[in-house]
Design a protein around this motif. Structure first.
Motif, PDB file in Angstrom:
ATOM      1  N   GLY A 130       0.800  -1.211   0.000  1.00  0.00           N
ATOM      2  CA  GLY A 130       0.000   0.000   0.000  1.00  0.00           C
ATOM      3  C   GLY A 130       0.837   1.267   0.000  1.00  0.00           C
ATOM      4  O   GLY A 130       2.072   1.233  -0.093  1.00  0.00           O
ATOM      5  N   PHE A 131       0.155   2.413   0.141  1.00  0.00           N
ATOM      6  CA  PHE A 131       0.808   3.720   0.079  1.00  0.00           C
ATOM      7  C   PHE A 131       1.799   3.870   1.233  1.00  0.00           C
ATOM      8  O   PHE A 131       1.497   3.581   2.384  1.00  0.00           O
ATOM      9  CB  PHE A 131      -0.242   4.831   0.161  1.00  0.00           C
ATOM     10  CG  PHE A 131       0.317   6.196  -0.122  1.00  0.00           C
ATOM     11  CD1 PHE A 131       0.447   6.639  -1.434  1.00  0.00           C
ATOM     12  CD2 PHE A 131       0.721   7.019   0.907  1.00  0.00           C
ATOM     13  CE1 PHE A 131       0.969   7.894  -1.704  1.00  0.00           C
ATOM     14  CE2 PHE A 131       1.240   8.280   0.654  1.00  0.00           C
ATOM     15  CZ  PHE A 131       1.374   8.722  -0.657  1.00  0.00           C
ATOM     16  N   GLY A 132       2.996   4.328   0.900  1.00  0.00           N
ATOM     17  CA  GLY A 132       4.022   4.570   1.898  1.00  0.00           C
ATOM     18  C   GLY A 132       4.734   3.324   2.383  1.00  0.00           C
ATOM     19  O   GLY A 132       5.580   3.403   3.277  1.00  0.00           O
ATOM     20  N   ALA A 133       4.421   2.172   1.809  1.00  0.00           N
ATOM     21  CA  ALA A 133       5.013   0.918   2.256  1.00  0.00           C
ATOM     22  C   ALA A 133       5.957   0.359   1.184  1.00  0.00           C
ATOM     23  O   ALA A 133       6.406   1.074   0.296  1.00  0.00           O
ATOM     24  CB  ALA A 133       3.912  -0.087   2.609  1.00  0.00           C
ATOM     25  N   SER A 134       6.236  -0.913   1.265  1.00  0.00           N
ATOM     26  CA  SER A 134       7.119  -1.598   0.307  1.00  0.00           C
ATOM     27  C   SER A 134       6.885  -3.094   0.455  1.00  0.00           C
ATOM     28  O   SER A 134       6.050  -3.526   1.263  1.00  0.00           O
ATOM     29  CB  SER A 134       8.588  -1.264   0.599  1.00  0.00           C
ATOM     30  OG  SER A 134       8.999  -1.838   1.833  1.00  0.00           O
ATOM     31  N   SER A 135       7.639  -3.892  -0.281  1.00  0.00           N
ATOM     32  CA  SER A 135       7.511  -5.341  -0.155  1.00  0.00           C
ATOM     33  C   SER A 135       7.848  -5.801   1.262  1.00  0.00           C
ATOM     34  O   SER A 135       7.417  -6.879   1.697  1.00  0.00           O
ATOM     35  CB  SER A 135       8.424  -6.039  -1.166  1.00  0.00           C
ATOM     36  OG  SER A 135       9.777  -5.621  -1.006  1.00  0.00           O
TER      37      SER A 135
ATOM     38  N   LEU B 165       6.851   1.842  -8.006  1.00  0.00           N
ATOM     39  CA  LEU B 165       7.627   3.017  -8.375  1.00  0.00           C
ATOM     40  C   LEU B 165       7.328   4.150  -7.394  1.00  0.00           C
ATOM     41  O   LEU B 165       6.171   4.457  -7.113  1.00  0.00           O
ATOM     42  CB  LEU B 165       7.274   3.456  -9.799  1.00  0.00           C
ATOM     43  CG  LEU B 165       8.163   4.549 -10.411  1.00  0.00           C
ATOM     44  CD1 LEU B 165       9.566   4.014 -10.677  1.00  0.00           C
ATOM     45  CD2 LEU B 165       7.550   5.077 -11.712  1.00  0.00           C
ATOM     46  N   GLY B 166       8.385   4.748  -6.848  1.00  0.00           N
ATOM     47  CA  GLY B 166       8.212   5.815  -5.876  1.00  0.00           C
ATOM     48  C   GLY B 166       8.230   5.345  -4.433  1.00  0.00           C
ATOM     49  O   GLY B 166       8.162   6.160  -3.511  1.00  0.00           O
ATOM     50  N   PHE B 167       8.357   4.022  -4.216  1.00  0.00           N
ATOM     51  CA  PHE B 167       8.322   3.466  -2.866  1.00  0.00           C
ATOM     52  C   PHE B 167       9.454   2.465  -2.651  1.00  0.00           C
ATOM     53  O   PHE B 167      10.027   1.926  -3.609  1.00  0.00           O
ATOM     54  CB  PHE B 167       6.990   2.758  -2.612  1.00  0.00           C
ATOM     55  CG  PHE B 167       5.789   3.655  -2.716  1.00  0.00           C
ATOM     56  CD1 PHE B 167       5.463   4.530  -1.689  1.00  0.00           C
ATOM     57  CD2 PHE B 167       4.972   3.622  -3.838  1.00  0.00           C
ATOM     58  CE1 PHE B 167       4.352   5.361  -1.779  1.00  0.00           C
ATOM     59  CE2 PHE B 167       3.864   4.441  -3.939  1.00  0.00           C
ATOM     60  CZ  PHE B 167       3.550   5.320  -2.907  1.00  0.00           C
ATOM     61  N   GLY B 168       9.736   2.180  -1.376  1.00  0.00           N
ATOM     62  CA  GLY B 168      10.729   1.161  -1.049  1.00  0.00           C
ATOM     63  C   GLY B 168      12.074   1.466  -1.653  1.00  0.00           C
ATOM     64  O   GLY B 168      12.554   2.595  -1.631  1.00  0.00           O
TER      65      GLY B 168
END
Length: 210
Positions: free
Chosen positions: A112-117, A139-142
């Protein structure tokens, strides 16, 4: 269309042969709810997974420990018009991992938003006992690239679709897949699953919120 997509969650049980019960998907099917117990297990050990890539060790916002048996991260070089122009493609480095027997059913996890794998760090080892699991940093995260650009839902939809086509489908003889997404990842999962480019391969769409 919305009804069709929600119904997909009800068939994920048959597609993945899930076996236990919990309540979180858009379906009340007891087998479809099986994955809930794994994805929403709040009793996971208080440990972080380890990575072996130098880049991961140097940039992880949470220092990894060596207690969970997790594979190293991989990088997919996504060549796309996104972040470029209509006539010019650019390449973004996308962080992902995969775990499990490649002959088993495929499950893609979308954060989700602001998270990563990393959000799925406790779930992946358990899911990998029965499925071939992929988890991707959007893209844009993690640890994926974070280009300065206008982001909208089509960006992550296309990323998921092209990841399935260029990475998962090159590694798997069986092209069928289930996609599980949390929060914004759930929206992305549904958006991608309904797209003509991959919908014939999608056997289930699982929506999470926590």
């Amino acid at each position: 269309m919305k009804t069709h997509l929600l119904a997909a969650a009800a068939t994920v049980a048959a597609a993945l042969s899930l076996s236990t019960a919990s309540a979180f998907t858009t379906s009340n099917h007891p087998r479809a709810q099986g994955i809930a117990n794994i994805l929403h297990d709040s009793a996971a050990p208080s440990a972080l997974f380890s990575t072996t890539t130098e880049a991961a060790e140097s940039s992880n916002p949470i220092s990894p420990a060596t207690t969970l048996d997790m594979p190293p991260y991989s990088i997919w070089e996504w060549n796309t018009h996104i972040g470029g122009s209509e006539n010019t493609k650019t390449t973004h480095s996308i962080n992902y991992l995969s775990m499990g027997d490649t002959t088993k059913p495929t499950l893609l996890l979308v954060h989700g938003f602001g998270a990563s794998s990393y959000h799925f760090r406790y779930n992946i080892p358990e899911l990998a006992k029965d499925y071939h699991v992929y988890a991707i940093d959007m893209l844009g995260f993690g640890w994926s690239d974070k280009p300065i650009m206008d982001y909208d839902a089509s960006v992550w939809r296309d990323q998921v679709i092209e990841f399935i086509d260029q990475v998962i489908h090159t590694e798997k003889e069986d092209k069928s897949i289930a996609i599980a997404g949390n929060s914004l990842g759930g929206y992305t999962a549904m958006y991608a699953a309904s797209d003509d480019r991959i919908k014939e391969h999608v056997r289930g769409c699982i929506l999470l919120s926590r």
